[in-house]
Design an enzyme around this catalytic site. Sequence first.
Site: not given
Length: 768
Positions: A173, A201, A307
Amino acid sequence: RRQRHRPQEPRGERAAGGWPEGGYPEIVKENALFEGYYRELGLVPEGEWASFMAALREPLPATLRITGYKSHAKEILHCLKNKYFKELENQVVDGQKIEMPQPLSWYPEELAWHTNLSRKVLRKSPQLEKFHHFLVSETECGNISRQEAVSMIPPLLLDVQPHHKVLDMCAAPGSKTAQLIEMLHADMNVPFPEGFVIANDVDNKRCYLLVHQAKRLNSPCIMVVNHDASSIPNLHITVNGKKEVLLYDRVLCDVPCSGDGTMRKNIDVWKKWTTQNSLQLHGLQLRIATRGVEQLAEGGRMVYSTCSLNPVENEAVIASLLEKSEGALELADVSSELPGLKRMPGVTQWKVMTKDGQWFEDWKAVPPNRHTQIRPTMFPLKDEEKLRALNLKRCLRILPHHQNTGGFFVAVLIKKSPMPWNKRPPKLPLSQKMEPAAQSSEAASLETVEGSVVTEAKQEESLGKDSPESKKDGVCGPPPTKKMKLFGFKEDPFVFLSDEEPLFPPIQAFYALDPSFPRMNLLTRTQEGKKKQLYMVSKEIRDILLNNSEKLKVINTGIKVWCRNNDGEQFGCAFRLAQEGIYTLNPFINARIVIISLEDVKVLLTEEKPFLNKLSNEVQSQVREMAMGSIVLKYKPDPNQPETHECPIVLCGWLGKTSISAFVPKNERLHYLRLLGVEVFRAKRKEGGGDKMEVGTPEQELEDARCATKESVPMEEPLNGQPAEEFMKPNAGELENNMEGQLASGDRSESTQNTKSEDSAELHDTQV
């Protein structure tokens, strides 16, 4: 009717059965497969497993980052520490005393903070309403980013300098992209750094979220594009009059991942977690990382991050990339960087587990029916000497219980020489085909990722068949229509102003623009009809746009610097200044400048159209001989009075016959007022009337940031002639403009997109 008479169960019993009052079952934070997998891998130090699992079950603390490149960063930090943080002292929420926010020890200059407050507590607690509204309002202005702590690490390790060419491969984002932009603008006295950020993206809709994030920082050096990161095209730039392939100094490769390091904020991961996610993503992650290092310049740095805690997505990808690079890449030793950051080294041994719990230690043990699911690149190298040479321990692992964060993985790669499959002649004749020997598994992907041979030839062939739009000088049109069907919205072209453009000379004369002003970098988003908005990009972004119109799908670039105001033609210029781009234009404007005092700033930001007699004598004398129209309002701090506001303020304004208006977005008004020690409040609703806005001192209660945080308008809002007490309250038109502002180059043409905002500006201008 039967249901109506059915006796209801007591709420307490339902809650005891796992159903809270809201009617949704609480997610149980247990997953036996997850625990068994990571226990077996031994990634958590001995004796810390209980702490590790306990941390994962706790909500993630709130973290915020003050944008470092804005000249107001120190002022915001001072405001936070001396006002809002002090007000949190001794506060108790749900029986728990609030701990004072603390700076992240490893983040430079105390520009990142964390607190034990969760997002839920921040939003719901009346005691924290002022603090929450402050955060939301300043976030809309681009002065604060609410970003997870571990997410701040990759841009810091990328070590971006203002002259660097940067590619963010999976940018949405956009919180990391914002950090990269800040680093480019480390010196605010340089409006156009030599470097730039291309933020990509694959998801068209998420690109618009990325646009909204980037727009808050008002940089002419950012371009948002929409491509598959694993096959993002080679771009060309002009170097000394010749076209060359663009190679980046820095590449951020924050790849899609299973996300099991985000369990603290994405609690759905607890019930959905399985090793299948990692096995499916490994190939994509490796392809994206490979494409990233291909586009990296020699001596450049690429940061790979996820992550996730799973070695299949982390060390396995890095090991495979290093092995096939044949020495062209090496892992950088960053142990001395970010002192204070607690980290674990990368692992060198791991096993692979299927979703049904079957373990494999070696590719040879995988049965043939599993070969499509499990690949050889997922396993560690068996050759101990080669494994040691990879230096996988230089990777960084962040565990949640060490610093009360999420889980994270980072690897920093340095490119020492071209990739082995790039060492070939730069071009081949179109008639010549690739030799069969080049059809190996590694070279097979070359047809999509290597631009120097097949792809480049195809692209040059297509460039010869220019579309009508691209034939016009200074026009960067969208990709061919047939390609657009694969994506979402069709974008408007980027049309640079020609040397003969008649609308620029009046602008240049009206504002007395400096001869060094780069007019060639001005563009519009329409080829026909009136040009309603003028945008500005850096010369490097301009070069990329003009050289790559056929292969690049650009979602957004440039900052708005001028807006058409038809009523201004009678005063000598049809374009008024836009607050969004005022700091970029400011060094080049030599006329229409009004120097104001702190008291003048307060009056201009709290009153809609203050009469001239409400402003200082100095202001009145400056505008006495000035023609009506758009003006620049400048406050310059006095170095002899360090106790006053210490950073300069530049505002767009409009000079009328008897008054001056500030064309500043609502959240930005509140931002400047806070820095000056002024707060805006909402009085209680009276019978038959609306809410009345009042200005007070910080000691008064009920700060009204709500009006500017929930429905703020991120564009110049000239207040549309509303009464002063209503100027902070949004209406339906503003909300629609807000959406259009966030999708500023979306699926509608520029003329449709900006009609409402321009109409409102013209309405106000005629009433001045």
